[in-house]
Write a protein that holds these residues in place. Structure first.
Motif: not given
Length: 195
Positions: A49-61, A138-143
């Protein structure tokens, strides 16, 4: 002092604290390190979940940067960071978001000055967990969003599998259409959700 000049000063303060290695070597080592940290973290559900959130924040930026460039703005990193910070302070990062530590530690600790020892300890803990909390959120929101969209299809697949086995073991050939029809409608729903 203008907002752009403040953003450039913050950027200069933070980069002055980090010793610089040759650019390409430092980037290569940083990419390998991020990749290895991501591999280790995905071995557990919470880490995934942490990695998914990190990837989401990276792609958002990255998406905001592309929109900034498409809109015809100059490739001025400081002006972009200022515009990004005014829209969403959690996105005002240079290139990659951090895993745990605060994105802007110099500015964060400047705010904590004069808080005394207990306030400074709370500030250190807050800085240490800042990006961790942002990544987990961010990862929890994505899931959650993924499950809301794909849940009807997954539910149909589950019942299709379950009743397909029940049909085989109980010889309920009158109801043999239930399993495959649920599976096919689940596939169609999943295709629609992925469009």
């Amino acid at each position: 002092m203008t907002a752009v000049a403040e953003a450039q000063a913050d950027y200069a303060d933070e980069t002055a604290l980090v010793p610089r290695a040759p650019g390409r070597l430092r980037q290569a080592v940083a990419r390998v390190f991020r990749f290895l940290v991501g591999i280790v973290l995905t071995q557990h559900l919470l880490g995934a979940v942490l990695v998914a959130g990190w990837v989401r924040r990276r792609m958002q930026r990255t998406t905001y940067w592309r929109w900034w460039r498409i809109a015809g703005h100059a490739p001025d990193e400081a002006a972009f960071l200022h515009a990004l910070a005014s829209a969403d302070p959690s996105l005002s990062v240079r290139k990659f978001p951090r895993w745990c530590w605060h994105e802007r530690p110099a500015a964060y600790f400047a705010q904590q000055r004069g808080a005394g020892v207990p306030g400074m300890l709370v500030g250190i803990l807050g800085a240490a967990a800042h990006s961790l909390v942002l990544n987990l959120r961010a990862g929890a929101q994505l899931l959650l969003h993924s499950y809301v969209i794909t849940f009807p299809a997954m539910l149909r697949w589950t019942f299709s599998w379950r009743y397909g086995w029940d049909n085989s073991f109980t010889f309920g050939y009158e109801q043999s259409v239930i399993g495959p029809s649920l599976g096919l409608t689940g596939v169609l729903l999943f295709i629609l959700a992925m469009l």
